[in-house]
Design an enzyme around this catalytic site. Structure first.
Site, mmCIF file in Angstrom:
data_model
loop_
_atom_site.group_PDB
_atom_site.id
_atom_site.type_symbol
_atom_site.label_atom_id
_atom_site.label_comp_id
_atom_site.label_asym_id
_atom_site.label_seq_id
_atom_site.Cartn_x
_atom_site.Cartn_y
_atom_site.Cartn_z
ATOM 1 N N TYR A 144 1.258 -0.911 0.011
ATOM 2 C CA TYR A 144 0.040 -0.107 -0.084
ATOM 3 C C TYR A 144 1.087 1.508 0.125
ATOM 4 O O TYR A 144 1.330 1.312 -0.924
ATOM 5 C CB TYR A 144 -1.502 -0.001 1.182
ATOM 6 C CG TYR A 144 -2.026 1.057 1.549
ATOM 7 C CD1 TYR A 144 -1.401 1.500 3.190
ATOM 8 C CD2 TYR A 144 -2.140 1.996 1.095
ATOM 9 C CE1 TYR A 144 -1.792 2.411 3.705
ATOM 10 C CE2 TYR A 144 -2.756 3.054 1.228
ATOM 11 C CZ TYR A 144 -3.137 3.148 2.659
ATOM 12 O OH TYR A 144 -3.408 4.586 3.062
ATOM 13 N N TRP A 147 4.414 4.103 3.615
ATOM 14 C CA TRP A 147 5.002 5.106 4.667
ATOM 15 C C TRP A 147 5.882 3.974 5.814
ATOM 16 O O TRP A 147 6.549 4.188 6.815
ATOM 17 C CB TRP A 147 3.701 4.244 5.672
ATOM 18 C CG TRP A 147 3.144 6.240 5.795
ATOM 19 C CD1 TRP A 147 2.524 5.909 4.631
ATOM 20 C CD2 TRP A 147 3.072 7.040 6.787
ATOM 21 N NE1 TRP A 147 1.492 7.591 5.016
ATOM 22 C CE2 TRP A 147 2.391 7.742 6.081
ATOM 23 C CE3 TRP A 147 3.955 7.223 7.641
ATOM 24 C CZ2 TRP A 147 2.393 8.696 7.288
ATOM 25 C CZ3 TRP A 147 4.138 8.495 8.142
ATOM 26 C CH2 TRP A 147 3.414 9.533 8.178
#
Lengths: 801, 183
Positions: A144, A147
């Site tokens: 995704y 981060w």
């Protein structure tokens, strides 16, 4: 005390590890110091030096010229590197290796250690098998957002690059952080707004009289960053205090920020914020105190919104008395706050958590409309901002380029993306449709799933639903340095190096853009781990795309190339070698930048600086939105009553507590949960649950006790923290604790560790953004019964380890 | 009707309420200087045109429609996507949809959109996939792209000219850009 003992104590204090030195040797401490090398690197928690002796990290200190207020979290990075939760060798789940498939045994059986080639061949075969069965639409790249770490070699990018070059894969649209507001705000205010630079601290300090923290908790959220934090904001917040800014906190929790600013606390019922905003707007209208001129000149559609506000279109007038019933905030308080805001220069700092709830799309829209009625948008120290708590919000921008990262390249034929929180639906409901921003997306049939640099069993709501879904797939591959809960659910796990075991490059921060950091290799890769870049290159080899993947570039080639585009290289003429040697480059920030006020240009000239909306103005009404004909999202902001909240008397009979799951204080989501830093807050090794004294009494539980928190979707253990800083009826469990099933052979088994997403729902916000609604959750509490140890951070059973 | 060799007939006429864009299979490959009304003008990269006839060995007469805003021609009211400009005079009344003819060198035309945007596309995927996966240009309207670029150009650290460059690519290829059929 005799002199030899005094010498001993002096040397111990000098900072080296414990020494047993004879008192006469004065230079003993220096010998160890001289054998210690200081290596610079950077993390999501700040820039640091790793002190390395004999190939081991003995200390971590912060780069004080780049980190104004270091956080303890950065010290846990060494622990994480040598943690036993590291994935050490490539492994394959036993039944999968034996060719039996048996996806139903994922997370339940042991792994078998294999060679790199075996693991890579199996993964490649699985991808080809899926492609044969359903084309590249059968591949799901669940890796995704970026981060995992602030460097250029982001695992999600490396994974995406690989898939793009073999024809593409299903990816993610939007995100969990701002899944509802992000897609909605552009049509309202001509910008996503949630990530946009709002203003400089200097402007707030000089001009703001009232700061409304609407759920925002900057003291907590600014500890970690998407880039490398500089923590300068904390110094700025001290100036806010000195400037005498009145702070109002609207939050079910009296957060650290509230405490630091000594804020007035409006302990609102979760999920009712939009009702309060409506009532404030109603009050401002009825009293004539709203800024008519601003509404006329800078907004569109107020005339279509007004009948709703006044109850003419739906028979419900949005008065403060109406809102009082929904928010449990006295009508007078609501009206007084409106008065305070309209008669003082007010900055509304909105958060992101409010829109991670049912009808989340309404939140920012309502704040923008309210701010428009107050009329201070574009004035120094006034208006609204949704990023004041993020990436040093308030930092002035250098205007100079730092470094970017590796790119994923062009998408393959297949580039379909599904809204972030629809992960389980994607796997469970092939052929079914989901709506997103006026479009309809049909879920393909997924056979293969890969996750790199993130943990879906972590960020996806309704963990049990996801675990169930993952057991239906043909193959699950995970690339990770650690045995995350998602890795434990995989068929094939590849051990990746950490950022401490390879070179990388990072920038800080998103708004200031005034630092480039060398992320130098600190220690040798542990066990058989390989860099993500190498892992995906080896995978690409099995598809004949390896040359495209690497372009024959080594990691160093990429880093030099990225650095070459920077202002440091081009304008300051600092060579890569000089930068790498020094460890960082610093940019000056021009004084002009400290004057930046968002929307001031629009305010000065709304025609020539029109917003990028259909009308060029702030759209209180959007014809585009109305045209979607959704039942739960219309042409103007509205109050939609949630289904799962303290206002649902029926549901409350079973589950009387509203559970909020804020971003953690000592982690980034699941990151760092496997380090000693967690000892600062865990209760008996479990994730804490904050409970008010009254609720603790009601449930017969006490501070420090382990309890079971449960609802229809699942149950978890959590450690009780009784505190007056949370309102009655609300409990809080920070998200990100590593999931640990008590008995993996049982369906919906209890989580030992405190992973809050076993309790949240994957129901979408509305037909508009289909985003996450994790904050719309009701639970109850009971005694825990027999409590087993928390093994969340233990590796699974492995044959041949 | 007078017929003048080598001279160009200029026609500007109102087309009423037709949408500014008409289906086309020829496009401007590179922003080029052209002759509109026998005066200097420019046609911008990606703009769809219809070739009417050859004028001489090198040049052709093309026709295109757009919405007038003084000396600029856009695809629509939001003035998001520029099609052409004139150095003198205006295209018509404000927001009037007009048909315009221009003389342009053949070499500036292409029938293959992919060819036109090759370089832009490479730059887009390089700058815009460093943190998250790529969003296909068709996934947003041009106005949405304008809005998104405002936030994202900061994160991608684009210089102003780079933002302009990317903006053109994204809007031309947006869901309501020059190639609306490509969804």
């Amino acid at each position: 005390m005799d002199s030899s003992r005094r010498d001993f104590l002096r040397k111990s204090v000098a900072g080296s590890a414990a020494l047993a030195v004879s008192g006469s040797s004065v230079g003993a401490a220096n010998i160890f110091e001289s054998r210690t090398v200081k290596i610079p690197s950077a993390s999501h928690f700040g820039a640091f030096y790793a002190h390395v002796r004999d190939g081991k990290i003995v200390d971590i200190t912060s780069q004080l010229d780049s980190d104004a207020n270091p956080t303890v979290i950065v010290k846990g990075l060494a622990d994480r590197n040598s943690s036993n939760s590291r994935v050490k060798y490539p492994v394959v789940r036993k039944s999968y290796l034996e060719g039996k498939g048996r996806g139903d045994l994922r997370g339940k059986e042991e792994f078998v250690r294999v060679s790199w080639d075996t693991a890579l061949d199996l993964a490649a075969d699985a991808i080809k098998r899926a492609q044969k069965k359903g084309g590249n639409e059968a591949l799901y790249n669940a890796s995704y957002g970026g981060w995992s770490m602030p460097g250029a070699f982001k695992p999600n990018v490396l994974a995406g690059r690989f898939f793009n070059q073999i024809g593409g894969a299903i990816g993610t649209a939007g995100e969990y952080s701002n899944g509802a507001a992000g897609p909605t705000n552009p049509a309202i205010v001509g910008d996503m707004e949630v990530y946009s630079i709002q203003t400089a601290h200097e402007q707030i300090i000089a001009n703001t009289k009232v700061l409304v923290l609407w759920g925002a908790d900057p003291y907590k959220t600014q500890r970690a960053g998407y880039s490398v934090p500089n923590h300068r904001c904390y110094d700025a917040y001290e100036e806010y205090k000195k400037a005498g800014i009145k702070v109002v906190l609207i939050d079910p929790i009296y957060t650290k920020s509230g405490q630091e600013f000594n804020a007035d606390w409006i302990k609102i019922r979760p999920g009712s914020d939009v009702a309060m905003m409506m009532a404030m707007m109603h009050y401002l209208y009825k009293t004539g105190k709203y800024d008519k001129a601003f509404i006329e000149k800078y907004t569109h559609g107020f005339d279509k919104f007004l009948p709703y506000l006044l109850g003419k279109s739906d028979g419900v007038e949005k008065t403060a008395a109406w809102a009082e019933k929904l928010t449990e905030i006295p009508a007078k308080t609501i009206e007084n706050l409106a008065d305070l805001m309209v008669s003082n220069r007010t900055m509304i700092a909105g958060n992101w958590a409010m829109q991670r709830a049912e009808h989340g799309e309404q939140v920012d829209w309502s704040i923008i409309t309210l701010a428009s009625m107050i009329g201070q948008v574009g004035l120094p120290g006034g208006g609204f901002g949704f990023s004041m708590h993020y990436e040093g919000g308030g930092d002035a921008a250098s205007g100079k380029r730092t470094v970017g990262g590796i790119s994923q390249g062009k998408g393959g034929e297949v580039s379909l993306t599904i809204p972030a929180s629809r992960m389980s639906d994607l796997i469970n409901k092939p052929g079914q449709k989901v709506t997103y921003k006026g479009k309809v997306i049909t879920y393909p049939k997924i056979e293969f799933m890969l996750s790199a640099g993130g943990s879906p069993i972590g960020h996806q709501p309704n963990t049990n639903e996801l675990i169930d879904a993952m057991r239906k797939l043909d193959t699950v591959v995970v690339v990770e340095p650690w045995w995350t809960p998602t890795a434990k659910m995989a068929d094939i796990v590849f051990p990746a190096t950490t950022t401490m075991e390879r070179d990388d490059i990072a920038s800080g921060m998103s708004y200031s853009n005034d630092r480039i950091y060398a992320m130098k290799q600190i220690v040798k890769p542990r066990y058989e781990s390989k860099d993500d870049y190498e892992i995906f290159t080896l995978l690409a080899k099995r598809f004949g795309t390896e040359k495209k993947y690497t372009r024959d570039r080594t990691a160093k080639d990429w880093l030099e190339g990225l650095y070459s585009k920077s202002y440091a290289r081009r304008e300051m003429n600092i060579t890569y070698e000089e930068f790498w040697d020094k460890g960082s480059v610093h940019y000056e920030i021009p004084d002009e930048a400290r004057k930046y006020v968002r929307h001031s240009a629009f305010r000065a000239d709304p025609v020539n600086n029109a917003l990028k909306t259909e009308t060029g103005k702030i759209q209180i009404f959007s014809e585009q939105f109305a045209s979607y004909n959704y039942k739960d999202f219309k042409g103007h902001p509205m109050w939609f009553e949630p289904t799962e909240w303290l206002g649902n008397k029926e549901l409350m009979k079973k589950y009387p507590l509203h559970l909020v799951s804020p971003h953690p204080t000592y982690r980034i989501h699941t990151q760092m949960d496997n380090t000693w830093v967690q000892n600062a807050h865990k209760v008996q090794g479990r994730e804490p649950i904050r409970v008010s004294p009254n609720d603790a009494k009601k449930f017969g539980i006490s501070d420090g006790e382990i309890v079971e928190v449960y609802n229809d979707r699942g149950s978890i253990l959590a450690g009780v923290v009784v505190t007056k800083t949370i309102r009655d009826g609300v409990v809080a469990i920070e998200e990100g604790a590593w999931y640990s099933p008590e008995d993996s052979t049982k369906a919906n088994t209890r989580c030992n560790s405190g992973q809050v997403n076993l309790l949240t729902s994957s129901r979408p916000t509305s037909q508009m953004a289909s985003a996450t609604t994790a904050n719309s959750t009701l639970v109850s509490i009971r005694k825990a019964g027999v409590v087993s140890p928390n093994v969340a951070y233990n590796p699974p059973k492995i044959q041949g380890a | 009707m007078k017929k003048v060799l080598g001279k160009i007939l200029i026609s500007l006429f109102v087309v009423g309420t037709l949408t500014a864009l008409v289906a086309s299979d020829t496009f401007i490959f590179q922003t080029a200087k052209v002759k509109i009304d026998n005066k200097e003008g420019s046609l911008y990269i990606g703009t769809p045109v219809k070739v009417l006839k050859s004028v001489d060995e090198k040049n052709v007469l093309v026709e295109f429609s757009g919405m007038a805003f003084g000396d600029k021609l856009y695809t629509g009211k939001t003035q998001s996507l520029l099609m052409a400009t004139k150095t003198e005079g205006s295209f018509g009344d404000k927001e009037q949809i007009v048909k315009v003819q221009a003389i342009i060198e053949k070499g500036y035309l292409s029938e293959v959109p992919e060819e036109i945007w090759e370089e832009h596309e490479e730059f887009f995927y390089e700058m815009c996939t460093q943190c998250h996966g790529a969003y296909k240009p068709q996934s947003h309207t041009m106005l949405e792209w304008d809005a998104i670029l405002q936030t994202m150009s900061g994160f991608a650290q684009l210089y102003e000219d780079e933002t302009e460059y990317l903006s053109r690519f994204l809007k031309a290829n947006s869901s309501n850009g020059f190639y609306p059929e490509q969804k």
